[in-house]
Design a protein around this motif. Structure first.
Motif, PDB file in Angstrom:
ATOM      1  N   ARG A 166       0.888  -1.127   0.022  1.00 29.31           N
ATOM      2  CA  ARG A 166       0.093  -0.036  -0.048  1.00 29.31           C
ATOM      3  C   ARG A 166       0.816   1.381   0.046  1.00 29.31           C
ATOM      4  NH1 ARG A 166      -5.325   1.295   3.353  1.00 29.31           N
ATOM      5  NH2 ARG A 166      -5.619   3.490   2.711  1.00 29.31           N
ATOM      6  N   VAL A 167       0.833   2.081  -1.282  1.00 31.02           N
ATOM      7  CA  VAL A 167       1.452   3.255  -1.119  1.00 31.02           C
ATOM      8  C   VAL A 167       0.550   4.430  -1.157  1.00 31.02           C
ATOM      9  CG1 VAL A 167       3.304   2.149  -2.390  1.00 31.02           C
ATOM     10  CG2 VAL A 167       1.658   3.250  -3.843  1.00 31.02           C
ATOM     11  N   THR A 168       1.125   5.500  -0.794  1.00 35.80           N
ATOM     12  CA  THR A 168       0.220   6.789  -0.671  1.00 35.80           C
ATOM     13  C   THR A 168       0.324   7.757  -1.753  1.00 35.80           C
ATOM     14  OG1 THR A 168       0.525   6.504   1.695  1.00 35.80           O
ATOM     15  CG2 THR A 168      -0.614   8.531   1.081  1.00 35.80           C
ATOM     16  N   ARG A 213       3.202  -9.123  -5.531  1.00 33.40           N
ATOM     17  CA  ARG A 213       2.454  -9.017  -6.718  1.00 33.40           C
ATOM     18  C   ARG A 213       1.894  -7.829  -7.183  1.00 33.40           C
ATOM     19  NH1 ARG A 213       0.099 -14.053  -8.093  1.00 33.40           N
ATOM     20  NH2 ARG A 213      -0.125 -13.003  -9.921  1.00 33.40           N
ATOM     21  N   GLY A 214       1.978  -6.846  -6.506  1.00 28.75           N
ATOM     22  CA  GLY A 214       1.671  -5.527  -7.085  1.00 28.75           C
ATOM     23  C   GLY A 214       1.465  -4.436  -5.901  1.00 28.75           C
ATOM     24  N   LEU A 215       0.685  -3.309  -6.408  1.00 30.11           N
ATOM     25  CA  LEU A 215       0.559  -2.202  -5.392  1.00 30.11           C
ATOM     26  C   LEU A 215      -0.810  -1.898  -5.217  1.00 30.11           C
ATOM     27  CD1 LEU A 215       3.001   0.144  -7.651  1.00 30.11           C
ATOM     28  CD2 LEU A 215       3.550  -1.203  -5.422  1.00 30.11           C
ATOM     29  N   HIS A 216      -0.919  -1.097  -4.060  1.00 29.18           N
ATOM     30  CA  HIS A 216      -2.423  -0.872  -3.700  1.00 29.18           C
ATOM     31  C   HIS A 216      -2.396   0.546  -3.482  1.00 29.18           C
ATOM     32  CE1 HIS A 216      -5.593   0.073  -0.763  1.00 29.18           C
ATOM     33  NE2 HIS A 216      -6.161  -0.617  -1.185  1.00 29.18           N
ATOM     34  N   CYS A 217      -3.396   1.436  -3.700  1.00 29.35           N
ATOM     35  CA  CYS A 217      -3.520   2.697  -3.063  1.00 29.35           C
ATOM     36  C   CYS A 217      -5.111   2.983  -2.666  1.00 29.35           C
ATOM     37  CB  CYS A 217      -2.870   3.692  -3.861  1.00 29.35           C
ATOM     38  SG  CYS A 217      -3.836   3.837  -5.618  1.00 29.35           S
TER      39      CYS A 217
END
Ligand code: PLP
Length: 442
Positions: A166-168, A213-217
């Protein structure tokens, strides 16, 4: 059909709420006063067809835009009880969970663990172990502390746990402060702007217990602005390009969070969510292509837009207080214990008399029964001038963040959740009894 309905009554706010010619309010085709008599009040109602239709709005549009390479996740925090997970599963949704309690609720009805995404900025060691024990599909890792602990725990079990990071992105969703989660200094995720997100990804890739696996925001809730998700995608794809270039990490999954707004008031705009998603999908395809990135598996996490307009709360009036020259109150048999959203952040609601219309109306504050002067469900609502004890009051669009935010403040039992179908109604969550209230006391 529409002309017929118009002739019979007047549609209010959403097409599942209707005022019949005799003044009675109907919700999802059922008489609200009759439901209040049958089940008692306070009472949460939920329109099952609307709930399913809202799920399908996402699943269909995702299929149309991305084929099989996309999944909408129902954000369970909006309303978490067993039946809702059965429905989400039947409708082909994944699920977002933020606690062992939500995970347990979903698993208890056979919700597939691999379609559960475990969220939260405060996961404890016990939470991490619980989710690993139950083989939840993905962790959405919020911060470096969680990352290290999860990697340790997973490695010690000889696992490689699938994670999204999780990135902002630093996007202001032009919404209320209290539900804004995309700007740099919020408590969720790891900010891009400071370079911390890059270090977060680099570290995650080094850890043996993890399969990144990937990114969340997630930029916030009650998003109405067209550009919010496009802006988010601009920032995220730029970051995806950076980590691909510098770290060789290919983002296989991109989860852009939840947040589409719903209409609480007649004056609120309505959003054509499928049209918005098509726009977002087009934008993502364009951006990834121009940056030379593969199109990632796409996810969103709608909560409110799945359940809000499927819900209504019904109360009975306990007293009407008229303080001449000052204020009129309608006091009901529920309050901030079943809906704390006005005291929390001045959330607006449409309030209707459920039994009748009247020749004259007055303006009242709809007050709850809790011992807090801030216990107001909604100020300045228009109700019949002769509103009296025993009348039924409906608060519309309460499907999201009402049952899930309810408490036992003042030792009030939480209301039941009754599902409405075209054929009838059934209890999905029973009313809390007095014995339930002392069940945990030793
Ligand atoms: C609250 C939240 C959601 C759901 O938001 P809605 O506004 O109810 O659609 C989705 N993802 C995350 C991370 C959230 O915190």
């Amino acid at each position: 059909m529409d002309a017929e309905r118009e002739a019979q009554g007047q549609v209010i706010l959403t097409d599942n709420i209707e005022r019949k010619a005799d003044g009675r309010l109907f919700f999802a085709g059922h008489s609200v006063p009759d439901l209040a008599e049958q089940y008692g009040t306070p009472l949460y109602l939920m329109d099952e067809q609307r709930l399913r239709a809202n799920c399908r709005m996402y699943t269909r549009t995702f299929r149309e835009c991305f084929g099989g390479r996309a999944l909408p996740l129902y954000a369970g925090k909006a309303a978490s009880f067993r039946q809702i997970y059965r429905i989400a599963d039947e409708e082909g949704m994944g699920v977002d969970a933020v606690s062992p309690g939500e995970i347990h609720t979903a698993l208890s009805v056979g919700f597939p663990a691999e379609k559960i995404f475990f969220h939260g900025d405060g996961k404890t060691d016990a939470d991490i172990r619980f989710a690993l024990d139950h083989q939840v599909g993905y962790f959405i890792v919020d911060n470096p502390d969680e990352l290290e602990q999860l990697a340790l725990e997973a490695a010690s079990r000889g696992l490689r746990q699938k994670v999204l990071l999780r990135v902002t992105p630093g996007i202001d969703p032009h919404t209320y402060k209290a539900i804004n989660t995309g700007t740099v200094d919020v408590k969720f995720g790891v900010p891009l702007e400071t370079g911390q997100a890059f270090a977060f990804v680099r570290r995650a890739l080094e850890l043996p217990g993890l399969e990144v696996r990937g990114l969340h925001c997630h930029v916030g809730s009650e998003v109405f602005d067209e550009s919010v998700f496009e802006d988010t995608i601009d920032v995220m794809t730029a970051f995806m390009a950076e980590v691909q270039q510098k770290l060789g990490f290919v983002t296989d999954m991109l989860n852009v969070g939840g947040g589409y707004g719903v209409r609480y008031l007649e004056t609120d705009r309505s959003i054509d969510i499928p049209a918005r998603i098509r726009q977002v999908a087009g934008h993502l395809k364009e951006r990834t292509e121009s940056l030379g990135l593969p199109l990632p598996y796409f996810m969103m996490e709608p909560g409110r837009s799945i359940v809000a307009d499927a819900g209504m709360t019904v109360y009975t009036v306990s007293s009407v207080k008229r303080i001449p020259g000052y204020k009129y109150y309608v006091v009901i048999d529920g309050g901030m214990s079943d809906n704390p959203r006005y005291p929390l952040y001045q959330a607006p609601y449409t309030v209707l008399h459920a039994d009748r219309e009247a020749p004259f109306y007055a303006v009242y504050d709809l007050a709850g029964r809790c011992c807090e002067s801030g216990d107001i469900i909604q100020p300045m609502v228009r109700l019949p001038a002769d509103t009296k004890r025993g009348d039924h009051i409906a608060v519309c669009t309460t499907g999201a963040y009402n049952y899930s935010m309810a408490s036992n403040y003042n030792r009030l039992g939480r209301p039941p959740v009754v599902m409405l179908t075209p054929e009838g109604s059934y209890v999905a969550v029973r009313r809390e009894t007095l014995d339930d209230l002392i069940a945990l006391d030793c």
